[in-house]
Design a protein around this motif. Structure first.
Motif: not given
Ligand SMILES: N[C@@H](Cc1c[nH]c[nH+]1)C(=O)O
Length: 372
Positions: A1-3, A12-20
């Motif tokens: 996955m691209t950084s 401290g925040f993140r997006d979750r992409l399809p599989v996750q």
């Protein structure tokens, strides 16, 4: 996955992409189904509230951990929730004040922290849990611990350890058995929390030293605690812990750390932390507590919160790829049949679409799913 570029999202925040993101939904669904099956009705509290009421209910300790902002509409200071348990307490004692007790409620959502913690760099965290309002007995605690363990199991977690604690242990002992002046109680509590024997001695609280040793596998630790128990002040607590442990049977490993206070800002006589093999941070926490009622009284409750983020990535990694590529021209009825058999169908929109590039592990060939 691209950084991820550091200026895309705040720390401290993140997006979750399809599989996750899909794994996150599945994990939550499994856990909420366990709670629902035990009679817990779902509530979905607001993401932000008036800061004053949220922090008053959070037990002072969390006040500085709330993310606050001024609402341009009301002019009030609002805070983003840092613990849904507190909101469930507000709902239970206001809009659901007349609902019959015990009241069983469960919830799922994101919470926010002002600052990251040592073992948890995230500031946006998934929290999911159940609260049993109107009862803080051994029966309530046994039910809550059992439902918490079952919820973790439903998401595939194995080798679970439940670490029991007695959040108000120092206050209980200080009242009579091992007297302490009121101004020393907090200091003794934090030395015990840090397991600092030297610090305890420096405070003149040597009588509390043996408590540091009453830690470890439940059966032995509880014997040590009983041996220390001056004047039987803890007899009923010890009996209660034994009954809760017995109700769990061999479903989980049980340990005791009677002086652990960290993370138990508002819990009363009973607290527990959930761990599992392979996870460094705790996966959940719970215990008994009291909720302030609008008429000035209090209502007792027992509950737990799970923090499933660390297990979502693991569940996602184990995911079997069931994506089936449907070449252009596949009949709609065939596609529907394959989906009804549990396949995830990915339809080619034109001849150049490529199964592998679209992350499919199977291609529909002669009416059958063939691995690539
Ligand atoms: N909300 C608490 C745990 C809890 C739920 N109910 C009672 N205690 C926490 O996350 O630490």
């Amino acid at each position: 996955m691209t950084s991820i570029s550091p200026d895309l999202l705040p720390e401290g925040f993140r997006d979750r992409l399809p599989v996750q993101a899909e794994a996150a939904v599945r994990v939550a669904r499994a856990m909420l189904d366990v709670m629902a099956s035990h009679g817990y009705g779902r509530v979905s509290p607001a993401i932000a509230e008036f800061e004053a009421s949220l922090s008053a209910r959070s037990g002072g300790a969390t006040r500085n951990s709330l993310l606050r902002f001024t609402d341009p509409v009301s002019g009030h200071t609002l805070a983003l929730r840092g613990d849904i348990t507190v909101q469930v307490g507000r709902i239970a004692t206001t809009r659901m004040a007349d609902a019959p007790r015990p009241l069983r409620l469960c919830y799922h959502g994101q919470i926010l922290r002002l600052r990251a913690r040592q073992l948890r760099p995230e500031r946006e965290i998934t929290q999911l849990g159940a609260e049993l309002i109107g009862n803080d007995s051994v029966a309530a605690a046994s039910e809550i611990v059992t439902v918490a363990v079952e919820a973790l199991e439903s998401a595939g977690v194995k080798d679970i350890t439940v670490d029991f604690t007695l959040p108000d242990l120092v206050e209980t002992l200080a009242a009579k058995a091992l007297p302490l002046s009121p101004e020393k109680i907090d200091a003794v509590r934090s030395e015990l929390d840090m397991k600092d024997a030297g610090g305890l001695s420096a405070l003149g609280a040597d009588a509390y030293l043996p408590l540091l040793a009453a830690t470890g596998p439940f059966a032995e630790a509880v014997q040590k605690l009983r041996a220390i128990d001056a004047g039987g002040a803890l007899a009923s607590r010890i009996g209660a812990l034994e009954a809760i442990a017995e109700s769990l049977g061999d479903r989980a490993t049980i340990t005791l750390d009677p002086t652990e206070r960290h993370g138990f800002e508002y819990q009363s006589w009973f607290g527990f932390t959930l761990f599992a093999k392979g996870y460094t941070a705790a996966l959940g926490r719970g215990g008994t507590y009291a909720i302030a009622r609008t008429d000035g009284g209090v209502e007792v409750a027992t509950g737990f919160s799970l923090y499933p983020d660390p297990l979502i990535d693991i569940v996602a990694e184990k995911d079997e790829n069931r994506r089936l590529f449907l070449p252009k021209g596949t009949l709609a009825s065939k596609a529907a049949q394959m989906r009804s058999e549990g396949w995830i169908t990915v339809a080619a929109l034109d001849e150049s679409d490529n199964a592998q590039a679209l992350d499919c592990a199977y291609v529909l060939t002669n009416g059958r799913a063939e691995p690539i």
